[in-house]
Motif scaffolding. Structure first.
Motif, mmCIF file in Angstrom:
data_model
loop_
_atom_site.group_PDB
_atom_site.id
_atom_site.type_symbol
_atom_site.label_atom_id
_atom_site.label_comp_id
_atom_site.label_asym_id
_atom_site.label_seq_id
_atom_site.Cartn_x
_atom_site.Cartn_y
_atom_site.Cartn_z
ATOM 1 N N ASP A 28 -23.587 -14.662 87.884
ATOM 2 C CA ASP A 28 -22.949 -15.969 88.573
ATOM 3 C C ASP A 28 -24.080 -17.341 88.508
ATOM 4 O OD1 ASP A 28 -21.118 -17.495 89.694
ATOM 5 O OD2 ASP A 28 -20.283 -15.794 89.756
ATOM 6 N N PRO A 29 -23.286 -18.134 87.557
ATOM 7 C CA PRO A 29 -23.946 -20.280 87.574
ATOM 8 C C PRO A 29 -23.897 -20.242 88.602
ATOM 9 C CG PRO A 29 -22.889 -19.869 85.409
ATOM 10 C CD PRO A 29 -22.742 -18.019 86.479
ATOM 11 N N ASP A 30 -22.689 -20.385 90.021
ATOM 12 C CA ASP A 30 -22.103 -20.804 90.941
ATOM 13 C C ASP A 30 -23.243 -20.189 92.224
ATOM 14 O OD1 ASP A 30 -20.159 -22.371 89.485
ATOM 15 O OD2 ASP A 30 -18.693 -21.357 89.450
ATOM 16 N N VAL A 31 -22.969 -19.317 91.779
ATOM 17 C CA VAL A 31 -23.686 -18.288 92.734
ATOM 18 C C VAL A 31 -25.152 -18.584 92.928
ATOM 19 C CG1 VAL A 31 -24.784 -16.114 93.857
ATOM 20 C CG2 VAL A 31 -22.369 -16.175 93.112
ATOM 21 N N LEU A 32 -26.432 -18.699 91.308
ATOM 22 C CA LEU A 32 -27.328 -19.001 91.362
ATOM 23 C C LEU A 32 -27.276 -20.679 92.055
ATOM 24 C CD1 LEU A 32 -29.175 -17.514 90.355
ATOM 25 C CD2 LEU A 32 -28.974 -18.823 87.915
ATOM 26 N N GLU A 33 -26.816 -21.483 91.403
ATOM 27 C CA GLU A 33 -26.755 -22.580 91.838
ATOM 28 C C GLU A 33 -26.769 -23.075 92.988
ATOM 29 O OE1 GLU A 33 -24.147 -26.722 91.187
ATOM 30 O OE2 GLU A 33 -24.741 -25.177 89.239
ATOM 31 N N SER A 34 -25.732 -22.683 93.647
ATOM 32 C CA SER A 34 -25.594 -22.416 96.013
ATOM 33 C C SER A 34 -26.949 -21.871 95.473
ATOM 34 C CB SER A 34 -24.307 -21.934 96.254
ATOM 35 O OG SER A 34 -24.649 -20.427 95.944
ATOM 36 N N ILE A 35 -27.724 -20.743 96.087
ATOM 37 C CA ILE A 35 -28.454 -20.312 96.413
ATOM 38 C C ILE A 35 -29.636 -20.672 95.914
ATOM 39 C CG2 ILE A 35 -29.931 -18.478 96.230
ATOM 40 C CD1 ILE A 35 -27.439 -16.280 95.991
ATOM 41 N N GLU A 36 -29.897 -21.256 95.082
ATOM 42 C CA GLU A 36 -31.201 -22.015 94.895
ATOM 43 C C GLU A 36 -30.734 -23.660 95.213
ATOM 44 O OE1 GLU A 36 -34.033 -23.917 90.839
ATOM 45 O OE2 GLU A 36 -31.395 -23.934 90.930
ATOM 46 N N ALA A 37 -30.020 -24.273 95.690
ATOM 47 C CA ALA A 37 -30.095 -25.246 97.124
ATOM 48 C C ALA A 37 -29.906 -25.203 98.132
ATOM 49 C CB ALA A 37 -28.669 -26.067 95.852
ATOM 50 N N ALA A 38 -29.288 -23.983 98.840
ATOM 51 C CA ALA A 38 -29.332 -23.769 100.094
ATOM 52 C C ALA A 38 -31.764 -23.562 100.098
ATOM 53 C CB ALA A 38 -29.015 -22.343 100.469
ATOM 54 N N LEU A 39 -31.742 -22.564 98.951
ATOM 55 C CA LEU A 39 -33.793 -22.812 99.577
ATOM 56 C C LEU A 39 -34.030 -23.726 99.630
ATOM 57 C CD1 LEU A 39 -33.267 -19.226 97.692
ATOM 58 C CD2 LEU A 39 -34.046 -19.406 100.131
ATOM 59 N N GLU A 40 -34.342 -24.378 98.392
ATOM 60 C CA GLU A 40 -34.653 -25.585 98.753
ATOM 61 C C GLU A 40 -34.398 -26.696 99.041
ATOM 62 O OE1 GLU A 40 -33.701 -26.836 94.450
ATOM 63 O OE2 GLU A 40 -34.851 -25.578 93.148
ATOM 64 N N SER A 41 -33.298 -26.714 100.112
ATOM 65 C CA SER A 41 -33.228 -27.558 101.006
ATOM 66 C C SER A 41 -34.078 -26.975 102.508
ATOM 67 C CB SER A 41 -31.944 -27.234 101.581
ATOM 68 O OG SER A 41 -31.672 -26.430 102.414
ATOM 69 N N GLU A 42 -34.353 -25.828 102.618
ATOM 70 C CA GLU A 42 -35.344 -25.775 103.078
ATOM 71 C C GLU A 42 -36.722 -25.594 102.736
ATOM 72 O OE1 GLU A 42 -35.024 -24.229 106.450
ATOM 73 O OE2 GLU A 42 -32.995 -24.802 106.742
ATOM 74 N N GLY A 43 -37.605 -26.221 101.342
ATOM 75 C CA GLY A 43 -38.332 -26.166 101.476
ATOM 76 C C GLY A 43 -39.159 -25.382 100.239
ATOM 77 N N ALA A 44 -38.310 -24.293 99.871
ATOM 78 C CA ALA A 44 -38.646 -23.439 98.985
ATOM 79 C C ALA A 44 -38.652 -23.876 97.233
ATOM 80 C CB ALA A 44 -37.298 -22.219 98.753
ATOM 81 N N LEU A 45 -39.990 -23.442 96.587
ATOM 82 C CA LEU A 45 -39.978 -24.039 95.248
ATOM 83 C C LEU A 45 -39.758 -22.846 94.870
ATOM 84 C CD1 LEU A 45 -43.610 -24.150 95.435
ATOM 85 C CD2 LEU A 45 -41.855 -26.181 95.499
ATOM 86 N N THR A 46 -38.802 -22.792 93.689
ATOM 87 C CA THR A 46 -37.745 -21.826 93.175
ATOM 88 C C THR A 46 -37.365 -21.480 91.586
ATOM 89 O OG1 THR A 46 -35.499 -23.339 93.328
ATOM 90 C CG2 THR A 46 -35.785 -22.100 95.142
ATOM 91 N N MET A 47 -37.516 -20.621 91.587
ATOM 92 C CA MET A 47 -36.892 -20.575 89.486
ATOM 93 C C MET A 47 -35.958 -19.056 90.097
ATOM 94 S SD MET A 47 -40.974 -18.086 88.969
ATOM 95 C CE MET A 47 -41.207 -18.188 90.851
ATOM 96 N N THR A 48 -35.584 -19.201 88.371
ATOM 97 C CA THR A 48 -34.372 -18.863 88.427
ATOM 98 C C THR A 48 -34.355 -17.661 87.069
ATOM 99 O OG1 THR A 48 -32.387 -20.562 87.266
ATOM 100 C CG2 THR A 48 -31.983 -20.358 89.714
ATOM 101 N N ALA A 49 -33.453 -16.578 86.857
ATOM 102 C CA ALA A 49 -33.489 -15.407 85.859
ATOM 103 C C ALA A 49 -31.913 -15.059 86.462
ATOM 104 C CB ALA A 49 -34.504 -14.420 85.902
ATOM 105 N N MET A 50 -30.942 -15.212 84.940
ATOM 106 C CA MET A 50 -30.288 -14.500 84.610
ATOM 107 C C MET A 50 -29.799 -13.461 84.317
ATOM 108 S SD MET A 50 -27.611 -18.232 84.109
ATOM 109 C CE MET A 50 -26.329 -17.356 84.074
ATOM 110 N N ASP A 51 -30.471 -12.885 83.912
ATOM 111 C CA ASP A 51 -30.795 -10.946 83.707
ATOM 112 C C ASP A 51 -31.494 -10.675 83.991
ATOM 113 O OD1 ASP A 51 -32.640 -10.767 81.569
ATOM 114 O OD2 ASP A 51 -31.289 -11.819 80.819
#
Length: 133
Positions: free
Chosen positions: A17-40
């Protein structure tokens, strides 16, 4: 400003879910995480094996390979990441199965992003303590 709880933690987020992915990524990055994403699931496994994240936030229901099959593939090795499974499925059997595969955290959707951040920070602290032991 207080210290960011996930500073430089490498975190892979796997959700279709692109919306879920985007919101989780933004939240983690706000705490300093380096993120990668995958959709499957297949992409999630490939990224995990190639980049060795510290933590994976993993949806249970994914195209091409379920979260359970991803979990089977990425856990059980010496360098396995911590894994938080997220799902809208409230069945206890699913949670028990995920735990039998080595999941480190299990959150039911919808959840406040703060709960995810708290769980991620707790797991990163635990990982740091284990590596010092």
């Amino acid at each position: 400003m207080s210290a960011r709880r996930l500073e430089n933690a490498k975190i892979l987020i796997v959700d279709d879910d692109p919306d879920v992915l985007e919101s989780i990524e933004a939240a983690l990055e706000s705490e300093g995480a380096l993120t990668m994403t995958a959709m499957d699931g297949n992409e999630g496994v490939d990224l995990c094996l190639a980049h060795g994240p510290d933590l994976v936030v993993l949806d249970m229901m994914l195209p091409s390979r379920s979260g359970f099959l991803v979990l089977e593939r990425i856990k059980g090795r010496e360098d396995s990441p911590m894994v938080i499974m997220v799902t809208a499925n409230s069945g206890k059997r699913h949670q028990a199965y995920a735990e039998s595969l080595g999941v480190d955290g299990y959150l039911l959707k919808p959840f406040p992003l703060e709960h995810l951040l708290d769980k991620a920070a707790e797991l990163m602290r635990r990982r740091a303590e284990e590596s010092r032991a």
